[in-house]
Scaffold this motif. Structure first.
Motif, short mmCIF file in Angstrom:
data_model
loop_
_atom_site.label_atom_id
_atom_site.label_comp_id
_atom_site.label_asym_id
_atom_site.label_seq_id
_atom_site.Cartn_x
_atom_site.Cartn_y
_atom_site.Cartn_z
N VAL A 1 97.34 7.68 -8.33
CA VAL A 1 97.05 7.13 -9.66
C VAL A 1 96.26 8.16 -10.46
O VAL A 1 95.17 8.58 -10.05
N ALA A 2 96.81 8.55 -11.59
CA ALA A 2 96.16 9.53 -12.47
C ALA A 2 95.66 8.85 -13.74
O ALA A 2 95.96 7.69 -14.00
N ALA A 3 94.91 9.61 -14.53
CA ALA A 3 94.40 9.07 -15.79
C ALA A 3 94.46 10.15 -16.86
O ALA A 3 94.27 11.35 -16.57
N ILE A 4 94.70 9.72 -18.09
CA ILE A 4 94.64 10.61 -19.26
C ILE A 4 93.56 10.05 -20.17
O ILE A 4 93.60 8.88 -20.57
N PHE A 5 92.58 10.91 -20.53
CA PHE A 5 91.47 10.48 -21.36
C PHE A 5 91.36 11.35 -22.61
O PHE A 5 91.85 12.47 -22.65
N GLY A 6 90.67 10.80 -23.60
CA GLY A 6 90.31 11.55 -24.79
C GLY A 6 88.99 12.25 -24.56
O GLY A 6 88.54 12.43 -23.42
N PRO A 7 88.30 12.66 -25.64
CA PRO A 7 87.05 13.41 -25.51
C PRO A 7 86.00 12.62 -24.73
O PRO A 7 85.71 11.47 -25.06
N PRO A 8 85.41 13.20 -23.69
CA PRO A 8 84.43 12.48 -22.88
C PRO A 8 83.13 12.17 -23.61
O PRO A 8 82.34 11.35 -23.14
N THR A 9 82.90 12.81 -24.76
CA THR A 9 81.70 12.50 -25.55
C THR A 9 81.78 11.14 -26.22
O THR A 9 80.76 10.59 -26.61
N HIS A 10 82.99 10.60 -26.36
CA HIS A 10 83.16 9.30 -26.99
C HIS A 10 82.67 8.21 -26.04
O HIS A 10 83.02 8.19 -24.86
N TYR A 11 81.90 7.29 -26.57
CA TYR A 11 81.28 6.25 -25.76
C TYR A 11 82.31 5.43 -25.00
O TYR A 11 82.21 5.23 -23.79
N SER A 12 83.34 4.95 -25.71
CA SER A 12 84.35 4.12 -25.06
C SER A 12 85.12 4.90 -24.00
O SER A 12 85.45 4.37 -22.93
N VAL A 13 85.41 6.16 -24.26
CA VAL A 13 86.15 6.98 -23.30
C VAL A 13 85.34 7.18 -22.03
O VAL A 13 85.86 7.09 -20.91
N SER A 14 84.05 7.47 -22.18
CA SER A 14 83.21 7.70 -21.00
C SER A 14 83.14 6.45 -20.12
O SER A 14 83.16 6.55 -18.89
N LEU A 15 83.08 5.26 -20.74
CA LEU A 15 83.04 4.03 -19.97
C LEU A 15 84.38 3.74 -19.30
O LEU A 15 84.43 3.22 -18.17
N ARG A 16 85.48 4.06 -19.98
CA ARG A 16 86.79 3.84 -19.36
C ARG A 16 86.99 4.78 -18.17
O ARG A 16 87.62 4.40 -17.18
N ALA A 17 86.45 5.98 -18.27
CA ALA A 17 86.51 6.89 -17.13
C ALA A 17 85.71 6.33 -15.95
O ALA A 17 86.14 6.42 -14.79
N LYS A 18 84.56 5.73 -16.22
CA LYS A 18 83.77 5.12 -15.15
C LYS A 18 84.53 3.97 -14.49
O LYS A 18 84.50 3.82 -13.27
N GLY A 19 85.19 3.16 -15.31
CA GLY A 19 85.96 2.05 -14.76
C GLY A 19 87.10 2.52 -13.89
O GLY A 19 87.39 1.93 -12.83
N PHE A 20 87.77 3.59 -14.32
CA PHE A 20 88.88 4.18 -13.54
C PHE A 20 88.36 4.66 -12.18
O PHE A 20 88.94 4.34 -11.13
N ARG A 21 87.27 5.40 -12.19
CA ARG A 21 86.74 5.95 -10.94
C ARG A 21 86.19 4.86 -10.04
O ARG A 21 86.30 4.94 -8.81
N ARG A 22 85.59 3.84 -10.65
CA ARG A 22 85.06 2.74 -9.85
C ARG A 22 86.17 2.03 -9.08
O ARG A 22 86.03 1.68 -7.90
#
Length: 352
Positions: A178-199
């Motif tokens: 399972v892979a993920a594509i994200f936008g800029p990690p400085t964006h608040y919503s993007v950083s939280l979605r990355a945390k949810g993916f990794r969790r």
């Protein structure tokens, strides 16, 4: 005593040891403060010679919806179009005109805001720190949507939970890479979605492989950056068999590239997006996604400004996973049974 015209609400808040929102409530006589706090603010204001005429009472006469020009036009960014519509609905209900302005670091933001003659600001999406501070120096009631900044009233959806739901769905469906594509990690919503993916990966006992998490190239055209991100994933020695994309548009561009490469969705690779924009249900195949009430984000923010509810805090709106064809689990092909001679049915038999 300081010159009245030289004292800012920020300086007054710092001198009183309270937030800007608390100062605003105290000077406007609004509820929600103890008498001790109100008296403290009024005393400091008197000592500094703060011009209380700077703070108008009652609901705002006009509100300004601001967003970063880095987001592109609202027409090309469906998510914020929904947020704007929700804000406009709340303003219409309250009889408050709403205008729109894009900003970027280096603009004379205070001057532009003054020309709009507004009493309240609704900020949508990510603002870099320089722009954010310029917006705050306007010293107007401010509420942010899809962003977080200390000392400001912020309204978001539950980004981390949404990404966790999407990733868990892909894992529970049997996908191994399972892979993920994200936008800029400085964006608040993007950083939280990355945390949810990794969790979700961690809870499933999967090791996190950074090769399976890619970020859009900010220099490229948005569509091409989504296709480029997917191309990088497909170039891995073991390409992913499922992808979580941080928004629906990126997911659809990635699917477009996969189909061009001869991959079948969802048979060869499964996808889940985020936002549930209108196009998600109508693309081929229909896109699974994380849904939240986008218009409610804008409506809630505008209502907070109308009601003077601008104390620093963060509200989080619920999300839900919407499963469609793009992440459907392909049914296994049944082994062919030996052919048997069919029994002749009575002529009166009804079809089932």
């Amino acid at each position: 005593m300081a010159d009245k015209r030289g004292v800012t609400i920020r300086e007054l808040a710092q001198a009183a040891g309270v937030s800007i929102g608390t100062v605003s409530r105290a000077l406007k006589g609004q509820p929600g403060l103890s008498e001790q706090t109100r008296s403290q603010v009024l005393e400091v204001a008197q000592q500094l010679g703060y011009d209380t005429a700077k703070l108008r009472t009652g609901k705002p006469r006009r509100m300004l919806f601001i967003y970063s020009r880095h987001l592109g036009s609202l027409a090309n960014n469906p998510f914020y179009s929904y947020v704007l519509h929700g804000a406009e609905t709340a303003c219409r209900e309250a009889g408050v005109p709403l205008s729109i302005m894009s900003v970027v670091a280096g603009d004379d933001i205070a001057g532009q805001v003054r020309r709009h003659e507004v009493d309240a600001l609704l900020g949508a999406g990510y603002f870099d720190p320089e722009t954010m501070e310029a917006v705050r120096r306007c010293e107007l009631p401010l509420v942010l949507v899809d962003h977080f900044y200390p000392g400001v009233r912020c309204i978001n959806d539950d980004n981390q939970l949404g990404a966790w739901l999407a990733t868990r769905h892909l894992l529970e469906g049997g996908s191994q890479r399972v892979a993920a594509i994200f936008g800029p990690p400085t964006h608040y919503s993007v950083s939280l979605r990355a945390k949810g993916f990794r969790r979700a990966l961690f809870e499933a006992g999967r090791l996190f492989d950074p090769d399976y998490e890619v970020t859009l190239d900010p220099v490229m055209d948005y569509r091409e950056s989504g296709r480029d991100a997917m191309s990088r994933l497909l170039a891995l020695p073991e390409p992913p068999d499922a992808v979580f994309a941080y928004n629906d548009s990126t997911a659809m561009y990635a699917i477009e590239l996969c189909r061009e490469r001869g991959l079948r969705v969802p048979e060869d690779i499964r996808f889940v997006g985020y936002d549930d924009i209108e196009e998600a249900a109508h693309c081929k195949p229909p896109l699974s996604t994380v849904k939240m009430d986008k218009e409610a984000l804008g409506h809630m923010a505008a209502r907070a400004l109308v009601e003077g509810d601008v104390e620093p805090s963060e509200a989080s709106l619920p999300v839900e996973l919407v499963v469609r064809e793009s992440s459907r689990i392909a049914a296994p092909v049944a082994a062919a049974a030996p052919a048997r001679k069919a029994k002749r049915q009575p002529a009166t038999a009804e079809p089932r």
